[in-house]
Write a protein that holds these residues in place. Sequence first.
Motif, PDB file in Angstrom:
ATOM      1  N   GLN A 166      18.939 -43.427  22.727  1.00 57.67           N
ATOM      2  CA  GLN A 166      18.666 -43.395  21.652  1.00 57.67           C
ATOM      3  C   GLN A 166      16.985 -43.100  21.563  1.00 57.67           C
ATOM      4  O   GLN A 166      16.962 -41.864  21.750  1.00 57.67           O
ATOM      5  CB  GLN A 166      18.179 -45.357  20.491  1.00 57.67           C
ATOM      6  N   ASP A 167      15.943 -43.397  20.831  1.00 54.31           N
ATOM      7  CA  ASP A 167      14.470 -42.578  21.263  1.00 54.31           C
ATOM      8  C   ASP A 167      13.932 -43.032  21.992  1.00 54.31           C
ATOM      9  O   ASP A 167      12.291 -42.775  21.331  1.00 54.31           O
ATOM     10  CB  ASP A 167      14.072 -42.445  19.725  1.00 54.31           C
ATOM     11  N   ARG A 168      14.391 -44.630  23.424  1.00 53.87           N
ATOM     12  CA  ARG A 168      13.330 -44.517  23.234  1.00 53.87           C
ATOM     13  C   ARG A 168      12.483 -43.774  24.230  1.00 53.87           C
ATOM     14  O   ARG A 168      11.093 -44.173  24.476  1.00 53.87           O
ATOM     15  CB  ARG A 168      13.810 -45.530  24.633  1.00 53.87           C
ATOM     16  N   PRO A 169      12.897 -42.793  25.289  1.00 51.63           N
ATOM     17  CA  PRO A 169      12.185 -42.078  25.312  1.00 51.63           C
ATOM     18  C   PRO A 169      11.518 -40.993  25.385  1.00 51.63           C
ATOM     19  O   PRO A 169       9.828 -41.434  24.996  1.00 51.63           O
ATOM     20  CB  PRO A 169      12.540 -41.311  26.368  1.00 51.63           C
ATOM     21  N   LEU A 170      11.212 -40.814  23.433  1.00 50.53           N
ATOM     22  CA  LEU A 170      10.129 -40.237  23.505  1.00 50.53           C
ATOM     23  C   LEU A 170       9.578 -41.915  22.482  1.00 50.53           C
ATOM     24  O   LEU A 170       8.409 -40.920  22.272  1.00 50.53           O
ATOM     25  CB  LEU A 170      11.409 -39.837  21.722  1.00 50.53           C
ATOM     26  N   ARG A 171       9.998 -42.471  22.226  1.00 47.11           N
ATOM     27  CA  ARG A 171       9.358 -43.946  21.548  1.00 47.11           C
ATOM     28  C   ARG A 171       7.869 -44.168  23.036  1.00 47.11           C
ATOM     29  O   ARG A 171       6.689 -44.591  22.234  1.00 47.11           O
ATOM     30  CB  ARG A 171       9.594 -44.887  20.803  1.00 47.11           C
ATOM     31  N   ILE A 172       7.836 -43.660  23.679  1.00 48.09           N
ATOM     32  CA  ILE A 172       7.651 -44.117  25.174  1.00 48.09           C
ATOM     33  C   ILE A 172       6.281 -42.492  25.283  1.00 48.09           C
ATOM     34  O   ILE A 172       4.972 -43.477  25.212  1.00 48.09           O
ATOM     35  CB  ILE A 172       8.095 -43.947  26.253  1.00 48.09           C
ATOM     36  N   LEU A 173       6.774 -41.859  25.070  1.00 44.71           N
ATOM     37  CA  LEU A 173       5.562 -40.923  24.593  1.00 44.71           C
ATOM     38  C   LEU A 173       4.486 -41.244  23.914  1.00 44.71           C
ATOM     39  O   LEU A 173       3.413 -40.738  24.097  1.00 44.71           O
ATOM     40  CB  LEU A 173       6.439 -39.335  24.508  1.00 44.71           C
ATOM     41  N   THR A 174       5.282 -41.358  22.771  1.00 40.17           N
ATOM     42  CA  THR A 174       5.048 -41.333  21.620  1.00 40.17           C
ATOM     43  C   THR A 174       3.385 -42.398  21.467  1.00 40.17           C
ATOM     44  O   THR A 174       2.628 -43.083  20.360  1.00 40.17           O
ATOM     45  CB  THR A 174       5.310 -41.397  20.377  1.00 40.17           C
ATOM     46  N   GLU A 201       8.467 -29.843  23.803  1.00 37.23           N
ATOM     47  CA  GLU A 201       8.692 -28.878  24.770  1.00 37.23           C
ATOM     48  C   GLU A 201       7.593 -28.889  25.185  1.00 37.23           C
ATOM     49  O   GLU A 201       7.111 -28.347  26.422  1.00 37.23           O
ATOM     50  CB  GLU A 201       9.956 -27.722  24.358  1.00 37.23           C
ATOM     51  N   ARG A 202       6.408 -28.670  24.271  1.00 34.24           N
ATOM     52  CA  ARG A 202       5.465 -28.126  24.626  1.00 34.24           C
ATOM     53  C   ARG A 202       4.500 -29.215  25.774  1.00 34.24           C
ATOM     54  O   ARG A 202       3.841 -28.667  26.310  1.00 34.24           O
ATOM     55  CB  ARG A 202       4.138 -28.168  23.106  1.00 34.24           C
ATOM     56  N   TYR A 203       4.489 -30.635  25.359  1.00 38.16           N
ATOM     57  CA  TYR A 203       4.056 -31.262  25.977  1.00 38.16           C
ATOM     58  C   TYR A 203       4.967 -31.758  27.618  1.00 38.16           C
ATOM     59  O   TYR A 203       4.040 -31.549  28.094  1.00 38.16           O
ATOM     60  CB  TYR A 203       4.482 -32.767  25.373  1.00 38.16           C
ATOM     61  N   GLN A 204       6.174 -31.524  27.349  1.00 36.12           N
ATOM     62  CA  GLN A 204       6.507 -30.940  28.831  1.00 36.12           C
ATOM     63  C   GLN A 204       5.888 -29.742  29.220  1.00 36.12           C
ATOM     64  O   GLN A 204       5.220 -29.994  30.629  1.00 36.12           O
ATOM     65  CB  GLN A 204       8.296 -30.573  29.204  1.00 36.12           C
ATOM     66  N   GLN A 205       4.957 -28.712  28.802  1.00 36.93           N
ATOM     67  CA  GLN A 205       5.177 -27.965  29.816  1.00 36.93           C
ATOM     68  C   GLN A 205       3.499 -27.686  30.035  1.00 36.93           C
ATOM     69  O   GLN A 205       3.010 -27.551  30.707  1.00 36.93           O
ATOM     70  CB  GLN A 205       5.309 -26.689  28.985  1.00 36.93           C
ATOM     71  N   GLU A 206       2.907 -28.818  28.396  1.00 39.73           N
ATOM     72  CA  GLU A 206       1.555 -29.021  29.548  1.00 39.73           C
ATOM     73  C   GLU A 206       1.139 -30.899  28.727  1.00 39.73           C
ATOM     74  O   GLU A 206       1.143 -31.009  27.554  1.00 39.73           O
ATOM     75  CB  GLU A 206       0.634 -28.490  27.960  1.00 39.73           C
ATOM     76  N   THR A 234      -1.020 -32.778  28.063  1.00 40.18           N
ATOM     77  CA  THR A 234      -2.297 -33.174  27.750  1.00 40.18           C
ATOM     78  C   THR A 234      -2.315 -34.193  26.512  1.00 40.18           C
ATOM     79  O   THR A 234      -1.296 -34.313  26.104  1.00 40.18           O
ATOM     80  CB  THR A 234      -2.652 -32.165  27.215  1.00 40.18           C
ATOM     81  N   GLU A 235      -3.274 -35.351  26.114  1.00 38.91           N
ATOM     82  CA  GLU A 235      -3.539 -35.843  25.156  1.00 38.91           C
ATOM     83  C   GLU A 235      -3.133 -35.072  24.157  1.00 38.91           C
ATOM     84  O   GLU A 235      -2.698 -35.756  23.037  1.00 38.91           O
ATOM     85  CB  GLU A 235      -4.360 -36.715  25.474  1.00 38.91           C
ATOM     86  N   PRO A 236      -3.544 -34.103  23.631  1.00 41.24           N
ATOM     87  CA  PRO A 236      -3.656 -33.415  22.433  1.00 41.24           C
ATOM     88  C   PRO A 236      -2.161 -33.050  22.096  1.00 41.24           C
ATOM     89  O   PRO A 236      -2.098 -33.315  21.065  1.00 41.24           O
ATOM     90  CB  PRO A 236      -4.634 -32.390  22.533  1.00 41.24           C
ATOM     91  N   HIS A 237      -1.545 -32.751  22.992  1.00 38.74           N
ATOM     92  CA  HIS A 237      -0.216 -32.014  23.149  1.00 38.74           C
ATOM     93  C   HIS A 237       0.687 -33.887  22.371  1.00 38.74           C
ATOM     94  O   HIS A 237       1.675 -33.674  21.799  1.00 38.74           O
ATOM     95  CB  HIS A 237       0.680 -31.625  24.127  1.00 38.74           C
ATOM     96  N   ARG A 238       0.843 -34.776  23.161  1.00 43.16           N
ATOM     97  CA  ARG A 238       0.784 -36.125  22.906  1.00 43.16           C
ATOM     98  C   ARG A 238       0.820 -37.223  20.794  1.00 43.16           C
ATOM     99  O   ARG A 238       0.876 -37.293  20.754  1.00 43.16           O
ATOM    100  CB  ARG A 238       0.327 -37.422  24.233  1.00 43.16           C
TER     101      ARG A 238
END
Length: 379
Positions: A160-168, A124-129, A131-135
Amino acid sequence: MSWRRPTYRTVDGERIDGAWCHVWRRSEWSEEYFVEDLVVFADGAVRCRERTDLAGLEKLLASGRISATRPDAPARPAEPPKSKWASRDSEPLTPDGFLLEVADLIEELSGRPTVVRRCHDAIERYQQEPTEPHRLALRDAYLAVPPHLRIYVLGDMDRQDRPLRILTTGIGEAVDGDGPVVTPELRQEALDYFRRGDEGVRREEEQRAVRYADDPAGAGRPAVVSHQVVYPRGWPEEPDLFVLRNDYPVEIAFAGETYASVLHGYWSLSVADATDSRRIREAPSGREAHDLGGRATRRADWPEVRLAVMAGLLRAKFTQHPELAEVLLSTGDARLSYTGSESPYWRDVPDNRGRNWIGRLLELTRSELAWQVSWPTAE
């Protein structure tokens, strides 16, 4: 690994919630393993035959005395390497992963945020902002989830967790080492996935608010228990919760007769013979009316009509005696638990076999009384 609950222990009068699962424990006299219960409590205590803690559990797992998986299970045939990105299998359960899961369970039992909750907060924090530190914080939150649980953090059986694994994963890097290379467009697709999910949640919350619009806004009052009581010197003059009892002596006009209590009316109306009915109606007390009625022959249609008769008697009792109605209304919206020696059909029973129909009908009568008070013109 399946955790079961509820369980608890009591320390100095305080209930400490817990959960338990099966593990494999090595015998002290041989190399054989047998199934044992592992119980984890909110205060960090762990029990597997003897009492220990998280550090003690770590030593037991490291020594092989306890295993989360069966140690002597036949080895699976070797399989060709699979793509981690394409695989639908989670990481294998390891001692370290199990220890992380137990530590997280302690957090949950004690009411603190779990690793999955913290991961969702990071999303949720990364969606709102974005930024690289939030990622990077999101990546750390995801990696804190025990490896064997990571595949379903999002609860999505298809993605599964693929969208999350992309963001990380950093831009220009392959997801999971063998998946697609992350691009700005692929990262945006992952963010859009979460946005659509948020919109779906908002729509569901709006629909839920409409569907449950008449639910109470706050928590209800604690349950009120109507205990069976005996007054050898006579009933007290000042009305209290004891007036809810069916043997409380108060005249009730119902179905063309007058009865000395709800029990007099109920058992008098239950019998097939008019002589038995009169004897029950004239019994010296409600308990004696119950005793006489229980020995007499019942009306053939009694199972079909008894609930309506009891509802009518309770309604008559409290509408004909305003001072008793005030006591019933004073219980507010509390659940009414009626105990005693009656049939489990009518009373609450600790082992959950009781249907508590007296308590439920008292709640219905209370609601009808409140309606008449709030809406004096209601018929």
